[in-house]
Write an enzyme that holds these catalytic residues in place. Structure first.
Site, PDB file in Angstrom:
ATOM      1  N   GLU A   1      -4.833  -8.786  -1.374  1.00  0.00           N
ATOM      2  CA  GLU A   1      -5.416  -8.540  -0.044  1.00  0.00           C
ATOM      3  C   GLU A   1      -6.829  -7.996  -0.076  1.00  0.00           C
ATOM      4  O   GLU A   1      -7.142  -7.071  -0.817  1.00  0.00           O
ATOM      5  CB  GLU A   1      -4.538  -7.557   0.755  1.00  0.00           C
ATOM      6  CG  GLU A   1      -4.994  -7.402   2.203  1.00  0.00           C
ATOM      7  CD  GLU A   1      -4.186  -6.370   2.961  1.00  0.00           C
ATOM      8  OE1 GLU A   1      -2.942  -6.361   2.829  1.00  0.00           O
ATOM      9  OE2 GLU A   1      -4.782  -5.556   3.684  1.00  0.00           O
TER      10      GLU A   1
ATOM     11  N   GLU B   1       0.818  -1.219   0.000  1.00  0.00           N
ATOM     12  CA  GLU B   1       0.000   0.000   0.000  1.00  0.00           C
ATOM     13  C   GLU B   1       0.854   1.271   0.000  1.00  0.00           C
ATOM     14  O   GLU B   1       0.841   2.061   0.946  1.00  0.00           O
ATOM     15  CB  GLU B   1      -0.982  -0.030   1.171  1.00  0.00           C
ATOM     16  CG  GLU B   1      -1.934  -1.224   1.073  1.00  0.00           C
ATOM     17  CD  GLU B   1      -3.079  -1.206   2.071  1.00  0.00           C
ATOM     18  OE1 GLU B   1      -3.016  -0.435   3.035  1.00  0.00           O
ATOM     19  OE2 GLU B   1      -4.028  -1.977   1.862  1.00  0.00           O
TER      20      GLU B   1
END
Length: 485
Positions: free
Chosen positions: A335, A239
């Site tokens: 994810e 991220e």
């Protein structure tokens, strides 16, 4: 006179039967034959009301192709698409801790067989791990922490000792069951001394730390290899566009990630003969430019195997956009987490299918990974991150008892039947059925698999046709089915 009359009657009857066709060579009129059965298909079902959970159903009869008024799903095994690498979740520090320390040996063995054995369990075939700490670790750490103000550019203090407490022991137990399982590593942060703010939270990678950080990845791969654990792929930064968290994180723009790969990581891996894949981005569907902009540069593209995505923002079609721009590079889904914000089993099952499992594979993903493999009854242990995330299973930290959550069955409908080395193949339906979705695969052993989901409040009847055979299937309301033949 009587004889003449009898002769006439005989001649009339002879003529009648001749016209009526009663000779020995005339066709016989019989009821129509039922279609010939040419094989069997096995099916497994999960219903939204939880009355059936990945339950084996009666075999289906495969018959010779014939006309039908039902919608026909045609599976075309000559249309071969992406190779599947596996399905699974993340063995986070928290997950490993619970499995290693909060279960007795009998409970642990049962759980790991349920998760990783493809015959008696769901056959998870791919795991993600965190390179150092994440928001689901017992504490903050990296593999080369130094006191404030110190540095270690030679990486002389590099150590995976922290992972030897729980992560590595659990990996070794898993590898004993599934020796070919693929493992992806993702960092939440480099060591603080490599960063512009000298902290694990926030900041950027210092330019002067590029080579050291590339070597950090190499040392990580080598250290785990010494433990008998092969790292198949790494993402450069988890991220990279979310860098204000209270847990380890770092900002890395697309230009910065491209520069790091081009100048340091890619050449180091190539020069060292490292086969571990380098994967880009590792963030949400709402941004396609990040990955595409890096792949557009030949100097970075040559080192990259593909791009990874999460599902916390945007639409799954983003993966298809990146595929269209660079069809020669892989797509990976790495994810998404379930949680207490959505507790309805049936709704979650359908959402997981349409968006994550069917959705990502239809958009060229080579794998599907959920977040924590296991969390406890309090959604932890947590490390300043999500306070209500749900694991694939819940382990009671007091008793070691296991609850299988909707994510367990979602993974199982794919991982148990669609094995690494399978390919997605073509599939189409003769007439649209709202609420019905599907995706088809062919395994390396040539077995065919189709996963069907029905998001309607009533059952739906379809015919699945492949080659010269077909079978009929009635999929109940709000349910998921996997059929293999």
């Amino acid at each position: 006179m009587i004889g003449r009359k009898l002769e006439c009657v005989f001649l009339v009857l002879t003529a009648f039967f001749s016209v009526a066709g009663c000779g020995d060579d005339d066709p016989k009129y019989e009821p129509p034959h039922p279609p010939n059965e040419i094989g069997k298909a096995q099916s497994w079902l999960t219903m939204g009301d939880q009355s059936v959970l990945l339950g084996k159903q009666n075999d289906l009869s495969i018959i010779e192709e014939q006309s039908t008024t039902l919608p026909v799903i045609t599976v075309d095994i000559t249309e071969v698409m992406q190779e599947i690498e596996g399905f699974g979740a993340a063995l986070t520090g928290s997950s490993a801790y619970l499995i290693n320390r909060k279960m007795n040996s009998s409970q642990r063995n049962q759980l790991l067989n349920d998760l990783f054995d493809s015959e008696n369990g769901i056959g998870i075939s791919y795991l993600r791990m965190t390179i150092g700490a994440s928001d689901f670790s017992l504490s903050d750490y990296t593999y080369d922490d130094a006191p404030p103000g110190d540095t270690d550019y030679s990486l002389s203090q590099f150590s995976i000792a922290k992972d030897k407490e729980d992560v590595i022991p659990v990996f070794k137990l898993i590898l004993a069951i599934a020796p070919d399982i693929k493992i992806m590593g993702s960092p939440w942060s480099p060591p603080a001394w490599m960063k512009t703010n000298d902290a694990l939270r926030g900041g950027k990678l210092k330019l002067e730390a590029y080579d050291a950080y590339a070597n950090y990845f190499l040392k990580y791969i080598d250290a785990f290899k010494e433990e008998g654990i092969t790292i198949d792929a790494i993402t450069v930064q988890n991220e990279p566009l979310f860098f204000t968290a209270n847990y380890p994180c770092m900002e890395m723009t697309a230009d910065e990630e491209r520069a790091f790969i081009t100048q340091s990581l890619g050449p180091l891996f190539k020069g060292a003969g490292v086969e571990t894949k380098i994967i880009l981005y590792d963030h949400n569907w709402d941004n396609t430019d990040y990955a595409i902009s890096i792949l557009n540069e030949a100097s970075s593209k040559e080192f990259v195997a593909g791009s990874a995505f999460h599902a916390y923002a945007g639409n799954v079609s983003a993966m298809g956009v990146v595929h269209a721009a660079h069809p020669d590079k892989g797509l990976y889904f790495t994810e998404v987490s379930g949680g207490e914000w959505a507790t309805n089993f049936s709704d979650n099952l359908q959402w997981n299918m349409s968006n994550i499992f069917i959705g990502t594979t239809k958009n060229w993903s080579k794998n599907v990974l959920l977040w924590n493999l296991a969390l406890d009854q309090n959604f932890g242990p947590q490390n300043s991150g999500c306070t209500n995330c749900r694991g694939v299973v819940t382990i009671n930290a007091s008793t070691g008892n296991v609850t299988r959550n909707v994510e367990y069955y979602s993974i199982g409908h794919f991982s148990k039947f669609i094995r690494p080395g399978a390919h997605r193949v073509g599939s189409s339906i003769s007439s649209s059925v709202p609420g019905l979705d599907y995706v088809a695969f062919v395994n390396a052993d040539e077995s065919r698999v189709i996963v069907l989901t029905n998001d309607n409040d009533e059952g739906k009847n379809v015919v699945v046709r492949e080659g010269e055979g077909q079978f009929s299937y009635s999929i109940p309301a709000r349910s998921v089915a996997t059929v293999r033949w």
